[in-house]
Scaffold this active site. Structure first.
Site, PDB file in Angstrom:
ATOM      1  N   GLY A   1       7.589  -8.752  -1.869  1.00 24.50           N
ATOM      2  CA  GLY A   1       6.848  -8.232  -0.713  1.00 24.50           C
ATOM      3  C   GLY A   1       7.632  -8.208   0.586  1.00 24.50           C
TER       4      GLY A   1
ATOM      5  CG  MET B   1       6.868  -3.865 -10.344  1.00 23.21           C
ATOM      6  SD  MET B   1       8.147  -2.689  -9.860  1.00 23.21           S
ATOM      7  CE  MET B   1       9.110  -2.628 -11.370  1.00 23.21           C
ATOM      8  NE  ARG B   2      -0.127  -3.484 -13.673  1.00 23.87           N
ATOM      9  CZ  ARG B   2      -0.362  -3.933 -14.882  1.00 23.87           C
ATOM     10  NH1 ARG B   2      -0.922  -3.151 -15.771  1.00 23.87           N
ATOM     11  NH2 ARG B   2      -0.035  -5.145 -15.225  1.00 23.87           N
ATOM     12  CB  ILE B   3       2.653   3.912 -14.796  1.00 26.20           C
ATOM     13  CG1 ILE B   3       4.025   3.358 -15.143  1.00 26.20           C
ATOM     14  CG2 ILE B   3       2.556   5.434 -14.847  1.00 26.20           C
ATOM     15  CD1 ILE B   3       4.940   4.224 -15.921  1.00 26.20           C
TER      16      ILE B   3
ATOM     17  CG  ASN C   1       7.323   4.301  -3.989  1.00 24.29           C
ATOM     18  OD1 ASN C   1       7.148   3.084  -3.835  1.00 24.29           O
ATOM     19  ND2 ASN C   1       8.180   4.776  -4.887  1.00 24.29           N
TER      20      ASN C   1
ATOM     21  CG  HIS D   1      13.349   5.245  -5.374  1.00 22.00           C
ATOM     22  ND1 HIS D   1      12.842   4.687  -6.528  1.00 22.00           N
ATOM     23  CD2 HIS D   1      14.587   5.719  -5.688  1.00 22.00           C
ATOM     24  CE1 HIS D   1      13.731   4.826  -7.493  1.00 22.00           C
ATOM     25  NE2 HIS D   1      14.792   5.450  -7.011  1.00 22.00           N
TER      26      HIS D   1
ATOM     27  CG  ASP E   1       6.299  15.425 -11.827  1.00 23.75           C
ATOM     28  OD1 ASP E   1       5.645  15.132 -12.845  1.00 23.75           O
ATOM     29  OD2 ASP E   1       6.502  16.597 -11.440  1.00 23.75           O
TER      30      ASP E   1
ATOM     31  CG  ASP F   1      10.825   7.258  -8.144  1.00 23.55           C
ATOM     32  OD1 ASP F   1       9.902   6.709  -7.515  1.00 23.55           O
ATOM     33  OD2 ASP F   1      11.510   6.657  -8.998  1.00 23.55           O
TER      34      ASP F   1
ATOM     35  CB  ALA G   1      18.924   0.447   4.795  1.00 27.33           C
TER      36      ALA G   1
HETATM   37  C1  GRF Z   1      12.385  -2.498  -3.111  1.00 28.42           C
HETATM   38  O1  GRF Z   1      13.741  -2.413  -3.397  1.00 28.42           O
HETATM   39  C2  GRF Z   1      11.770  -1.132  -3.144  1.00 28.42           C
HETATM   40  O2  GRF Z   1      12.645  -0.126  -2.747  1.00 28.42           O
HETATM   41  C3  GRF Z   1      11.416  -0.954  -4.586  1.00 28.42           C
HETATM   42  O3  GRF Z   1      11.004  -2.215  -5.014  1.00 28.42           O
HETATM   43  C4  GRF Z   1      11.623  -3.223  -4.210  1.00 28.42           C
HETATM   44  C5  GRF Z   1      10.508  -4.076  -3.671  1.00 28.42           C
HETATM   45  O4  GRF Z   1      10.991  -5.182  -2.937  1.00 28.42           O
HETATM   46  N1  GRF Z   1      10.422   0.066  -4.750  1.00 28.42           N
HETATM   47  P1  GRF Z   1      10.029  -6.021  -2.020  1.00 28.42           P
HETATM   48  O5  GRF Z   1       8.904  -6.534  -2.920  1.00 28.42           O
HETATM   49  O6  GRF Z   1       9.510  -5.099  -0.966  1.00 28.42           O
HETATM   50  O7  GRF Z   1      10.831  -7.136  -1.456  1.00 28.42           O
END
Ligand code: GRF
Length: 317
Positions: A15, A92-94, A109, A111, A145, A147, A175
Site C-alpha cells: 500500500g 491483485m484480483r482480476i 490503475n 503500472h 483488456d 493494462d 517515481a
Molecule cells: C506497484 O509497483 C504498482 O505499480 C503495482 O503494484 C505495486 C503496488 O505497490 N501495480 P504498493 O502496494 O503500492 O506499495
C-alpha cells in the site's frame, strides 16, 4: 473551496501508492479525499497505515470461489461511500467485465512500466531482459483488456548499468509515488474545467433534433430551429458576475418551477444573477457528482419548451 471528489483505493499488499495518495490529499488545494481503502487481503499492511491516518477501511476477504458475489459486495461498499473514482494500487484480483463497465472512466490503475511496453507482471525483469535504458511508470484508465486503457500520465526512470529487478523496482516506486497523486488530481480537476464541462453539455444538447451551436453574448449556447429562425434552449454560465459557479442555463416553465427546483436542490439549481424574473434556471456543473442523465433530461425539457410547434407535432424527439 470546491467539494472534493471521493476516491477509494483498492489494495492487496504494502500500500505504498495508497499512502502517497493519502499524503497528497492533505494539501489544501487537492481536489480529492481518500474516502475509503479496501481490498481482498485482510492481512495487507496498507490497512494498518490507512487506519492510523484516520481513513475509513473495509477489509473484504475474497472467497476462493464465487467471484461475482465478491464484486457485488465491493460495488455496494463503493456506493455506500459515494465513491467518485476507484484507484487500484497493487490490487491483485482480476476484475470481472461487468464491474469494469460500471466504473468506465472512473477507475484508474498504476503500472510499473512505460505502457504499452511490459504489460502484466514481472515488468522489471522484462525491461532488463530487453536491455532497455529507460523504463518508468504509467497511470491509465481501467478497461476490460489488461493494462490497455487510455494513458493519463507517465514518468520515465533511467535504468542503471548494475540494476537488478529489485533495485529498479525501488526506484520506479519513488517515481510512482509522485506520478499517481499528480495524475489523479489532474484527472479529477477536469470536472471543474469550463471547456470540459462545455463539451459534455454540447454532446447532450446536439443529440436533440434540429439543434446547433451558437454563442450568446460570448457564452457557448445551443439553439433549436433553422439558422434563420431558432431559439436558445441552453446557455453556458461561466463564473459570471463574480460568482463561483460553472453551469448551464436551461428553460423551465416559469418562476414557480424555478423556486421549487432551487428550494428542493439548492446545491444543484441556482437563479442566474442579473437575469431578472426570467424562466432561465441554472444547473451547477462544476461538482464531482453530476448526474448527466438528469442534465440530459433538463436539456430535453428546455428544448421542448422552445422548439417550434411543427417540430413537436412531427414527433419531436
Ligand atoms: C506497484 O509497483 C504498482 O505499480 C503495482 O503494484 C505495486 C503496488 O505497490 N501495480 P504498493 O502496494 O503500492 O506499495
Amino acid at each position: 473551496m470546491h467539494e472534493r471528489s471521493r476516491v477509494a483505493v483498492l489494495i492487496s499488499g504494502r500500500g505504498s501508492n495508497m499512502a502517497a495518495l493519502i499524503y497528497a490529499s492533505r494539501a489544501d488545494d487537492c481536489p480529492y479525499e481518500i474516502a475509503l481503502v479496501t481490498g481482498d487481503n485482510p492481512e495487507a499492511p496498507g490497512f494498518e497505515l490507512a487506519e492510523a491516518e484516520g481513513v475509513p477501511v473495509r477489509r473484504m476477504p475474497a472467497p476462493a470461489k464465487d467471484k461475482s458475489q465478491y464484486f457485488n459486495a465491493l460495488q455496494k461498499v463503493l456506493e455506500d461511500h459515494s465513491i467518485d473514482l476507484v484507484a487500484l494500487a497493487g490490487f491483485m484480483r482480476i476484475l470481472p467485465g461487468e464491474f469494469v463497465a460500471r466504473w468506465e472512466g472512473r477507475m484508474v490503475n498504476i503500472h510499473p512500466s512505460l505502457l504499452p511496453r511490459h504489460k502484466g507482471l514481472k515488468t522489471h525483469h522484462a525491461c532488463l531482459a530487453a536491455g532497455e535504458s529507460v523504463t518508468g511508470a504509467t497511470v491509465h484508465l481501467v478497461t476490460p483488456d489488461l493494462d490497455s486503457g487510455e494513458i493519463l500520465g507517465q514518468v520515465e526512470v533511467a535504468v542503471l548499468p548494475n540494476d537488478t529487478p529489485e533495485t529498479l523496482a525501488d526506484r520506479v516506486l519513488i517515481a510512482e509515488h509522485q506520478l499517481y497523486p499528480r495524475v489523479v488530481s489532474q484527472y479529477l480537476s477536469r470536472t471543474r474545467d469550463f471547456d470540459w464541462i462545455t463539451n459534455k453539455v454540447g454532446e447532450l444538447a446536439l443529440a436533440l433534433p434540429k439543434t446547433h451551436y451558437q454563442t450568446s453574448h460570448g457564452s457557448p449556447g445551443w439553439k433549436v430551429g433553422t439558422q434563420s429562425s431558432s431559439k436558445f434552449f441552453a446557455i453556458m454560465w461561466n463564473r459570471h458576475h463574480g460568482e463561483e459557479t460553472v453551469g448551464v442555463l436551461v428553460k423551465c416553465s416559469g418562476q414557480d418551477e424555478m423556486a421549487q427546483l432551487i428550494e428542493a436542490d439548492p446545491d444543484i439549481y441556482f437563479r442566474p444573477a442579473y437575469y431578472g424574473p426570467s424562466d432561465w434556471v441554472g444547473i451547477t456543473l462544476d461538482r464531482p457528482r453530476v448526474d448527466w442523465d438528469h442534465v440530459a433530461d433538463r436539456l430535453a425539457q428546455s428544448w421542448e419548451l422552445v422548439a417550434p410547434r411543427r417540430l413537436l407535432e412531427a414527433g419531436g424527439r
